[in-house]
Design an enzyme around this catalytic site. Structure first.
Site, PDB file in Angstrom:
ATOM      1  N   CYS A 434       0.799   4.359  -4.506  1.00 48.90           N
ATOM      2  CA  CYS A 434       1.174   4.075  -3.119  1.00 48.90           C
ATOM      3  C   CYS A 434       2.682   4.170  -2.951  1.00 48.90           C
ATOM      4  CB  CYS A 434       0.680   2.690  -2.721  1.00 48.90           C
ATOM      5  SG  CYS A 434      -1.109   2.566  -2.540  1.00 48.90           S
ATOM      6  N   GLU A 436       4.957   2.902  -5.864  1.00 47.73           N
ATOM      7  CA  GLU A 436       5.489   2.282  -7.068  1.00 47.73           C
ATOM      8  C   GLU A 436       6.487   3.195  -7.787  1.00 47.73           C
ATOM      9  OE1 GLU A 436       2.177   1.357  -5.309  1.00 47.73           O
ATOM     10  OE2 GLU A 436       1.733   2.728  -6.946  1.00 47.73           O
TER      11      GLU A 436
END
Length: 789
Positions: A434, A436
């Site tokens: 997502c 990170e």
């Protein structure tokens, strides 16, 4: 160029989109056969490598008609292998997958028969899932079942690793030479770990052989098909595939086409060696491919259209692979077919210069034309990024299907340096999954699970009791009715948070040991620096950097709840704590006055209001301080990030009403976005509030913003989007993404789903078909605040 200008990719795209996700049992069967043959006779790393080799030697090959990149994770597009050594599904699990309305997988009778007769008898008591659950204490199990936190490794292996540049410069025969060098210099007198290193290195060597064999099999298969092909153009293409597979993965790629095929062979290998969630990502794809692109263009063997067609074929390969099937809580925290491979485009080069090149623009065009859920695509925007590139990315984004997401290169670099990386390695990094952050090809950065921050406040208000179950799962921090000040409440909250983080990390430490001992990943270890040099597996700390993450969920919900309590009880005395707790227990029924006060008359996060925003900072810093810096058994260090996937819906389901007016079992706020409807002062106020969080302390934050199409249309709309991104990034914001849709369209799609099969929306760090979302998640997206400039 309009989508579908290439007849080839138009046909392949249709096949991918219309394919039915289904379970293929071949991997499970072949891995089981290998374990029966080798288990007990070789060391565990070698066992894992031999099982992988057996699979690659015997698995079904698939060359879809007209494709230019070959290799599938399953038997064909939308085929999903299973991983019984991690999670051995029951027959009931298979029935649920087959019958559920959304995120279903078709399971035929032969699959069920093999699962029942061969897979379950062997793996039921051997699987990692059982080993994990049997190893957890009562405290952990009760917290997990109550929704305090989730556990990523319960049905999948450590993942979130991204490819670096090594395999564009080396083939697997070169990796084998490096491995042999390390084996030959082992010192069994002075190095007490030499025997273990030898086993790991031998396993890596076998894994190299496995991937080389896989490529050679595809070369032979393509020639076999070419011999039977009567269409001269198709014969020529099959022979080109064969030629490419003669070169890669055994040797380093020589052409743009081979470089793309090299990556894809590794992607298939890594993601079928183990179910690593998130999927293996290609990292800085534009920068890796650009030298091949420039060379081929100069030699006259490639043009822009051909390069674009090859990339479109790669996009289709990503979309052919549904995320491995999940059940239970693991499905609830990530309810999607998306496998989270995330392509980074832009940013800076390894020497700090602007990273935009010709392939960067090609990728934006391909993203725009294909409009596929997978791969997830992002653009890294640095201060050096040309305005033309940013506006082109905004132009794609405002079309309303949620890609690309926008990331701040300078923030990413600062986050990585803050975490101890060198500036040189940081420049090789970016984001995956997502949002990170990690160093590509050099770091194992493992997400371990979500933490339900508002639930911890709920338990604090109930003196350690979970009001949903009635169980005492927290510590006694005192009756909230007796708190004399807001500070009393916040100190109790911090004590409760520490208690639950301790439980989560204690469990993580056991799980980490289980994977390092029982589930090495030899192929992954080959391609991640410094596993070969250390003679240590990726899952045992072999990477140059090892980072563990716990993800905070619901910062908007908990902030507004704390604001409600502080403002209405302690500052203004508009009602008492007892009256609030009664209202929460009753879901505000019969307590309309309190509901109106907390919903509409209280300072809210997301409005550039320091009253609420300072409370957000307090919660964030408490979470950061409790997690960051903790050590893990294999040498990793803990950090936090702030994202939910679909977990904010699940976490809301396990909670009663919240003090901010959120009703019982309704979703929490997602990412670092404000609570739905709370942000009433426009998008600039939102980014000002969000920027008060210290993003540099995290490994990633996620911010969603929603606009109606009319708000971002025309040149002014484009300028406003671009300026919003620049402004937020100038304030050190990590990430922002846009949902652009007409609310009425989504409401009609809920009532007439068959008429909106192609409708795509941005969910959290990924996009998904609207029809693939639960009703609760659909409603949550519809009810996000619609912003105007």
């Amino acid at each position: 160029m309009d989508r579908g200008n290439f007849d080839r990719t138009k046909k392949l795209r249709k096949q991918s989109v219309n394919g039915v996700p289904h379970i293929t049992i071949e991997r499970a069967r072949l891995i089981t056969d290998a374990y029966k043959k080798y288990e007990g006779s070789v060391e565990t790393p070698v066992l894992r490598a031999l099982a992988f080799k057996h699979y690659m030697e015997n698995r079904t090959l698939c060359i879809n008609d007209g494709e230019l990149i070959v290799g599938e994770k399953g038997d064909c597009p939308q085929g999903a292998p299973t991983y019984p050594e991690l999670c051995c599904h029951t027959l009931e699990d298979l029935d649920i997958m087959n019958q559920r309305e959304i995120i279903s997988f078709k399971v035929d009778s032969n699959v069920k028969k093999i699962q029942e007769e061969e897979i379950i008898p062997y793996w039921e008591n051997r699987q990692i899932r059982k080993r994990i659950m049997d190893s957890m204490n009562k405290e952990w199990l009760e917290c997990y079942e109550s929704g305090i936190f989730t556990e990523f490794m319960e049905q999948r292996a450590p993942g979130h690793t991204v490819g670096g540049g090594s395999f564009y410069k080396k083939g697997f025969l070169d990796f084998k030479k490096e491995i042999k060098y390390e084996i030959d210099k082992l010192d069994f007198i002075n190095d007490l770990d030499a025997y273990d290193k030898k086993s790991q290195l031998e396993a890596m060597d076998i894994a190299c052989d496995a991937l080389i064999i896989y490529g050679k099999r595809y070369a032979d298969y393509a020639r076999e098909l070419a011999d039977k092909e009567i269409d001269e153009n198709k014969k020529k293409e099959l022979l080109l595939i064969a030629k490419n597979c003669d070169i890669v993965p055994a040797n380093k790629p020589q052409t743009f086409h081979q470089a793309v095929q090299m990556y894809w062979f590794i992607h298939v290998g890594v993601t079928t060696e183990l179910n690593i969630w998130d999927a293996f990502s290609p990292g800085r794809l534009d920068q890796h491919l650009n030298p091949f692109y420039e060379n081929d263009i100069e030699e006259g063997t490639l043009d822009e259209d051909k390069a674009k067609e090859i990339l479109e074929c790669l996009w289709i390969k990503f979309n052919n692979q549904p995320a491995p099937p999940k059940v239970g809580i693991t499905l609830k925290e990530s309810g999607t077919y998306t496998d989270f491979a995330n392509i980074n485009t832009g940013g800076v080069t390894e020497d700090g210069k602007d990273g935009i090149n010709d392939v960067s623009y090609l990728i934006l065009d391909v993203m725009d034309e294909m409009k596929l859920l997978q791969p997830s695509s992002n653009v890294q925007i640095s201060r050096k990024t040309p305005e033309r590139f940013l506006k082109r990315a905004c132009e794609v984004s405002r079309k309303g299907w949620g890609q690309p997401a926008f990331y701040n290169t300078e923030a990413i670099l600062q986050e990585l340096i803050e975490a101890g990386k060198s500036i040189e390695d940081a420049r090789h990094g970016g984001t995956s999954g997502c949002v990170e952050t990690g160093c590509f090809g050099k770091e194992a950065y493992i997400l371990t699970g979500y933490m339900n921050l508002p639930k911890i406040l709920e338990i604090t208000l109930n003196n350690g009791i979970d009001p949903m179950s009635g169980k005492k799962i927290g510590i006694e921090t005192g009756d909230a009715r007796n708190f004399k000040s807001y500070q009393d409440l916040f100190e109790a909250l911090k004590a409760q948070l520490h208690h639950f983080v301790d439980i989560k990390v204690n469990g993580n430490n056991i799980i980490e040991r289980i994977y390092s001992k029982h589930m090495p990943a030899p192929l992954m270890s080959v391609i991640v620096d410094d596993c070969i040099k250390k003679g240590k597996d990726y899952n045992a700390g072999g990477a140059r950097y090892n980072t563990k993450y716990i993800q905070g969920v619901g910062i908007g919900t908990i902030t507004d709840s704390l604001s409600s309590i502080k403002y209405n009880i302690f500052d203004k005395a508009k009602f008492t704590m007892d009256e609030l707790l009664t209202a929460l227990e009753n879901n505000f029924e019969g307590n309309e006055l309190i509901y109106n006060l907390v919903s509409n008359k209280t300072p809210k996060y997301g409005n550039d209001d320091d009253y609420a925003d300072e409370l957000m900072q307090q919660v964030f810093n408490a979470f950061y301080n409790d997690v960051t810096g903790r050590k893990s058994p294999i040498g990793g260090t803990y950090r936090i990030n702030m994202l939910p996937t679909t977990c904010h819906v699940y976490f809301g389901e396990v909670m009663k009403a919240s003090a901010n007016g959120r009703l019982s079992q309704k979703p929490l706020s997602e990412g670092i976005s404000p609570e739905k409807g709370a942000d009433t002062n426009g998008p600039t106020a939102v980014i000002k509030s969000c920027s008060k969080m210290d993003h540099i302390k995290t490994g990633g934050t996620l911010l969603n913003q929603r606009f109606a199409p009319s708000v971002v249309e025309g040149e002014d709309g484009l300028d406003n989007m671009a300026n919003l991104v620049r402004a937020y990034f100038n304030m050190d914001g990590h990430h922002i993404q846009f949902n652009v849709f007409d609310k009425n369209v989504l409401l009609r799609a809920q009532e007439n789903p068959d008429e909106y099969k192609d409708l795509i929306v941005r969910v959290a760090g990924y996009s998904d078909h609207f029809n693939n979302l639960s009703r609760a998640l659909q409603d949550e997206i519809i009810n996000r605040t619609e912003q105007v400039f």
